[in-house]
Write a protein that holds these residues in place. Sequence first.
Motif, PDB file in Angstrom:
ATOM      1  N   ILE A 126      12.713  -9.194   5.502  1.00 26.26           N
ATOM      2  CA  ILE A 126      12.797  -8.157   4.483  1.00 26.26           C
ATOM      3  C   ILE A 126      12.598  -6.781   5.100  1.00 26.26           C
ATOM      4  CG2 ILE A 126      12.078  -9.626   2.568  1.00 26.26           C
ATOM      5  CD1 ILE A 126       9.273  -8.620   2.869  1.00 26.26           C
ATOM      6  N   ASP A 127      13.166  -5.806   4.446  1.00 25.37           N
ATOM      7  CA  ASP A 127      13.012  -4.404   4.818  1.00 25.37           C
ATOM      8  C   ASP A 127      12.000  -3.801   3.851  1.00 25.37           C
ATOM      9  OD1 ASP A 127      13.176  -1.732   5.341  1.00 25.37           O
ATOM     10  OD2 ASP A 127      15.364  -1.591   5.201  1.00 25.37           O
ATOM     11  N   LEU A 128      10.815  -3.479   4.343  1.00 27.10           N
ATOM     12  CA  LEU A 128       9.755  -2.986   3.469  1.00 27.10           C
ATOM     13  C   LEU A 128      10.026  -1.590   2.935  1.00 27.10           C
ATOM     14  CD1 LEU A 128       6.561  -4.234   5.351  1.00 27.10           C
ATOM     15  CD2 LEU A 128       7.748  -5.294   3.431  1.00 27.10           C
ATOM     16  N   LEU A 129      10.987  -0.893   3.529  1.00 25.60           N
ATOM     17  CA  LEU A 129      11.318   0.439   3.037  1.00 25.60           C
ATOM     18  C   LEU A 129      12.366   0.390   1.942  1.00 25.60           C
ATOM     19  CD1 LEU A 129      11.353   2.514   6.342  1.00 25.60           C
ATOM     20  CD2 LEU A 129       9.475   2.069   4.771  1.00 25.60           C
ATOM     21  N   HIS A 130      12.939  -0.801   1.719  1.00 27.09           N
ATOM     22  CA  HIS A 130      13.857  -0.972   0.603  1.00 27.09           C
ATOM     23  C   HIS A 130      13.042  -0.887  -0.683  1.00 27.09           C
ATOM     24  CE1 HIS A 130      16.708  -2.835  -2.153  1.00 27.09           C
ATOM     25  NE2 HIS A 130      17.645  -2.676  -1.246  1.00 27.09           N
ATOM     26  N   ALA A 179       7.842   8.306   4.391  1.00 31.31           N
ATOM     27  CA  ALA A 179       7.716   6.867   4.133  1.00 31.31           C
ATOM     28  C   ALA A 179       6.668   6.222   5.026  1.00 31.31           C
ATOM     29  CB  ALA A 179       9.067   6.180   4.331  1.00 31.31           C
ATOM     30  N   PHE A 180       6.330   6.868   6.147  1.00 32.69           N
ATOM     31  CA  PHE A 180       5.404   6.278   7.111  1.00 32.69           C
ATOM     32  C   PHE A 180       4.030   6.922   7.071  1.00 32.69           C
ATOM     33  CE2 PHE A 180       9.747   6.083   8.818  1.00 32.69           C
ATOM     34  CZ  PHE A 180       9.925   4.715   8.817  1.00 32.69           C
ATOM     35  N   THR A 181       3.781   7.731   6.059  1.00 30.40           N
ATOM     36  CA  THR A 181       2.456   8.324   5.923  1.00 30.40           C
ATOM     37  C   THR A 181       1.480   7.295   5.374  1.00 30.40           C
ATOM     38  OG1 THR A 181       2.959   9.113   3.687  1.00 30.40           O
ATOM     39  CG2 THR A 181       3.443  10.618   5.528  1.00 30.40           C
ATOM     40  N   PRO A 182       0.184   7.444   5.653  1.00 28.16           N
ATOM     41  CA  PRO A 182      -0.796   6.478   5.132  1.00 28.16           C
ATOM     42  C   PRO A 182      -0.744   6.339   3.620  1.00 28.16           C
ATOM     43  CG  PRO A 182      -1.791   7.822   6.842  1.00 28.16           C
ATOM     44  CD  PRO A 182      -0.430   8.412   6.582  1.00 28.16           C
ATOM     45  N   THR A 241       2.729   0.086   0.272  1.00 30.35           N
ATOM     46  CA  THR A 241       3.561  -0.978   0.839  1.00 30.35           C
ATOM     47  C   THR A 241       2.706  -2.158   1.257  1.00 30.35           C
ATOM     48  OG1 THR A 241       5.153   0.664   1.643  1.00 30.35           O
ATOM     49  CG2 THR A 241       5.226  -1.529   2.645  1.00 30.35           C
ATOM     50  N   ALA A 242       1.572  -1.884   1.910  1.00 27.56           N
ATOM     51  CA  ALA A 242       0.688  -2.955   2.372  1.00 27.56           C
ATOM     52  C   ALA A 242       0.112  -3.744   1.206  1.00 27.56           C
ATOM     53  CB  ALA A 242      -0.437  -2.371   3.224  1.00 27.56           C
ATOM     54  N   LEU A 243      -0.247  -3.058   0.128  1.00 29.68           N
ATOM     55  CA  LEU A 243      -0.801  -3.753  -1.034  1.00 29.68           C
ATOM     56  C   LEU A 243       0.249  -4.636  -1.697  1.00 29.68           C
ATOM     57  CD1 LEU A 243      -3.118  -4.263  -2.971  1.00 29.68           C
ATOM     58  CD2 LEU A 243      -2.441  -2.208  -4.240  1.00 29.68           C
ATOM     59  N   SER A 244       1.473  -4.112  -1.843  1.00 31.03           N
ATOM     60  CA  SER A 244       2.552  -4.919  -2.434  1.00 31.03           C
ATOM     61  C   SER A 244       2.861  -6.126  -1.567  1.00 31.03           C
ATOM     62  CB  SER A 244       3.811  -4.060  -2.606  1.00 31.03           C
ATOM     63  OG  SER A 244       3.587  -3.002  -3.510  1.00 31.03           O
ATOM     64  N   LEU A 245       2.865  -5.930  -0.247  1.00 32.54           N
ATOM     65  CA  LEU A 245       3.108  -7.045   0.666  1.00 32.54           C
ATOM     66  C   LEU A 245       2.006  -8.089   0.549  1.00 32.54           C
ATOM     67  CD1 LEU A 245       4.649  -8.389   2.982  1.00 32.54           C
ATOM     68  CD2 LEU A 245       3.405  -6.913   4.575  1.00 32.54           C
ATOM     69  N   VAL A 288       3.947   0.343  12.906  1.00 33.82           N
ATOM     70  CA  VAL A 288       3.717  -1.075  12.596  1.00 33.82           C
ATOM     71  C   VAL A 288       2.243  -1.421  12.734  1.00 33.82           C
ATOM     72  CG1 VAL A 288       4.308  -3.445  13.216  1.00 33.82           C
ATOM     73  CG2 VAL A 288       6.063  -1.680  13.293  1.00 33.82           C
ATOM     74  N   ASN A 289       1.571  -0.856  13.739  1.00 30.25           N
ATOM     75  CA  ASN A 289       0.140  -1.096  13.890  1.00 30.25           C
ATOM     76  C   ASN A 289      -0.640  -0.572  12.685  1.00 30.25           C
ATOM     77  OD1 ASN A 289       0.472  -2.333  16.330  1.00 30.25           O
ATOM     78  ND2 ASN A 289      -0.199  -0.619  17.566  1.00 30.25           N
ATOM     79  N   MET A 290      -0.199   0.567  12.152  1.00 29.56           N
ATOM     80  CA  MET A 290      -0.851   1.119  10.966  1.00 29.56           C
ATOM     81  C   MET A 290      -0.675   0.175   9.778  1.00 29.56           C
ATOM     82  SD  MET A 290      -0.123   4.698   8.909  1.00 29.56           S
ATOM     83  CE  MET A 290      -0.191   5.672  10.404  1.00 29.56           C
ATOM     84  N   LEU A 291       0.549  -0.340   9.614  1.00 30.28           N
ATOM     85  CA  LEU A 291       0.791  -1.273   8.515  1.00 30.28           C
ATOM     86  C   LEU A 291      -0.024  -2.544   8.700  1.00 30.28           C
ATOM     87  CD1 LEU A 291       2.381  -2.114   5.977  1.00 30.28           C
ATOM     88  CD2 LEU A 291       4.157  -3.004   7.505  1.00 30.28           C
ATOM     89  N   GLU A 292      -0.112  -3.026   9.928  1.00 26.77           N
ATOM     90  CA  GLU A 292      -0.898  -4.233  10.209  1.00 26.77           C
ATOM     91  C   GLU A 292      -2.358  -4.035   9.802  1.00 26.77           C
ATOM     92  OE1 GLU A 292      -2.172  -7.038  14.052  1.00 26.77           O
ATOM     93  OE2 GLU A 292      -1.415  -5.000  14.326  1.00 26.77           O
ATOM     94  N   ALA A 293      -2.939  -2.899  10.190  1.00 27.54           N
ATOM     95  CA  ALA A 293      -4.334  -2.618   9.845  1.00 27.54           C
ATOM     96  C   ALA A 293      -4.515  -2.529   8.334  1.00 27.54           C
ATOM     97  CB  ALA A 293      -4.784  -1.317  10.513  1.00 27.54           C
ATOM     98  N   MET A 294      -3.559  -1.904   7.657  1.00 28.18           N
ATOM     99  CA  MET A 294      -3.649  -1.781   6.198  1.00 28.18           C
ATOM    100  C   MET A 294      -3.515  -3.141   5.516  1.00 28.18           C
ATOM    101  SD  MET A 294      -1.504   1.680   5.391  1.00 28.18           S
ATOM    102  CE  MET A 294      -2.159   3.310   5.785  1.00 28.18           C
ATOM    103  N   LEU A 295      -2.657  -4.002   6.064  1.00 22.66           N
ATOM    104  CA  LEU A 295      -2.501  -5.344   5.493  1.00 22.66           C
ATOM    105  C   LEU A 295      -3.804  -6.120   5.587  1.00 22.66           C
ATOM    106  CD1 LEU A 295      -0.734  -7.588   4.311  1.00 22.66           C
ATOM    107  CD2 LEU A 295       0.014  -8.136   6.637  1.00 22.66           C
ATOM    108  N   TRP A 296      -4.462  -6.036   6.736  1.00 18.05           N
ATOM    109  CA  TRP A 296      -5.757  -6.697   6.894  1.00 18.05           C
ATOM    110  C   TRP A 296      -6.786  -6.126   5.921  1.00 18.05           C
ATOM    111  CZ3 TRP A 296      -7.679 -10.851   9.349  1.00 18.05           C
ATOM    112  CH2 TRP A 296      -6.871 -11.479  10.308  1.00 18.05           C
ATOM    113  N   ALA A 297      -6.781  -4.793   5.766  1.00 12.14           N
ATOM    114  CA  ALA A 297      -7.738  -4.166   4.859  1.00 12.14           C
ATOM    115  C   ALA A 297      -7.499  -4.599   3.416  1.00 12.14           C
ATOM    116  CB  ALA A 297      -7.645  -2.639   4.985  1.00 12.14           C
ATOM    117  N   CYS A 298      -6.227  -4.671   3.025  1.00 12.77           N
ATOM    118  CA  CYS A 298      -5.901  -5.090   1.661  1.00 12.77           C
ATOM    119  C   CYS A 298      -6.338  -6.527   1.414  1.00 12.77           C
ATOM    120  CB  CYS A 298      -4.402  -4.944   1.411  1.00 12.77           C
ATOM    121  SG  CYS A 298      -3.823  -3.239   1.243  1.00 12.77           S
TER     122      CYS A 298
END
Length: 377
Positions: free
Chosen positions: A93-97, A128-131, A137-141, A175-185
């Motif tokens: 999937i494209d998370l920016l879609h 789109a890549f700002t925190p 995006t991380a919460l929806s994922l 991607v590292n930022m998204l990874e960290a946010m996914l773990w936090a969520c």
Amino acid sequence: MSSKLLASLKLSQLKHAAFLTGLPSAGTKADVTAVLESNISTRTPVQTSTRIVSVDMGIRNLAYCVLDVPTPSLSHASSTKPSPLKVLEWKRIDLLHPSAIEPQKPPTSSDTQVKHSTKKPAPIPASAFTPSNLSHTALSLSRTLLSHAPTTILIERQRFRSGGGPAIQEWTVRVNMLEAMLWACLTTLRQTSSLDRTLSRTEAGSGAGAGEFPAVFEVLPARVAGFWVGEPGVSLRMTAETFTSPSLEGRRIDPGALTGVSSSSGRKRVQKKDKVAVVRSWLDENKGNGKGNGNGDGNPDVSLVFSGEAAKIAKAFAAPNGRSSSSRGTIEEGKGVMEESEERMGKRDDLADCLLQAVAWVRWGENRDMLAMLLRS
């Protein structure tokens, strides 16, 4: 008892045991023994079926699969063929879609026409890549992954640098930022659900509560690649005969191979095409008809059954390439719909990585259970 048995093994045997169980194999004999003891001796084999959601991290090309694992047993140590692993979802999937991770209606004819348009997609705004945006995006994922009711979530551990270069690429930071946010969520959702279960049990006055939150683990991609791509003819299953072979040269656990860098032993780095070839070997026997048995070199006894849209992905994956693997795929992201999939699958390595990671986790667990049994016997 287990300590005495491990102490009697040679360093090459201990490293081979660590390799088969997905544990770190570097260091002295005392180091590897300590790792095995801490992860094996206290392990209690799981007695129920599990569901794994395996994530290959990315933003424009995030891939994940949902794998149902039947009730584990030690039947793999005998001649009995183990039950197949069921792949319920397998998608990129494209998370920016805008609708990549939201439920969708079946596509209309106008959707198909837009998809085949020759117009270039609109440029992605830097915002789109700002925190503030990636956090949503991380919460929806996170919610999407949890919607599959997994017992285990595996997240690919990201590197900070590519190819050992001194520079850190911009996409790597994102991607590292998204990874960290996914773990936090996921951690926040775990704590919240734990509090909700506690309150529910208190109000109900009983021990009954909601289902447990899935366990979340990080997985090193180099360790997965080193496990599946290596010397042919080396068994990847732990058996009672594993440590009785005349020699264990340890070429499968060469540190250079695990890090993707050529070493003095002459091992070549694991490439994307190598990992794609392993998954194709699992699908080749039935030509992607929904079932596949891995009888390729070094990959025995992998039995998979695909269902629903995952079966279409498997069929397209096994089909010959229609264009360069670096080009965009033809999967309608977020909708699970494949158009012209048999002719042109496009980018396969992300799909391969998430499936390799999930199956490796299952095999490591089986091998740890077997090793624990051998240590107790």
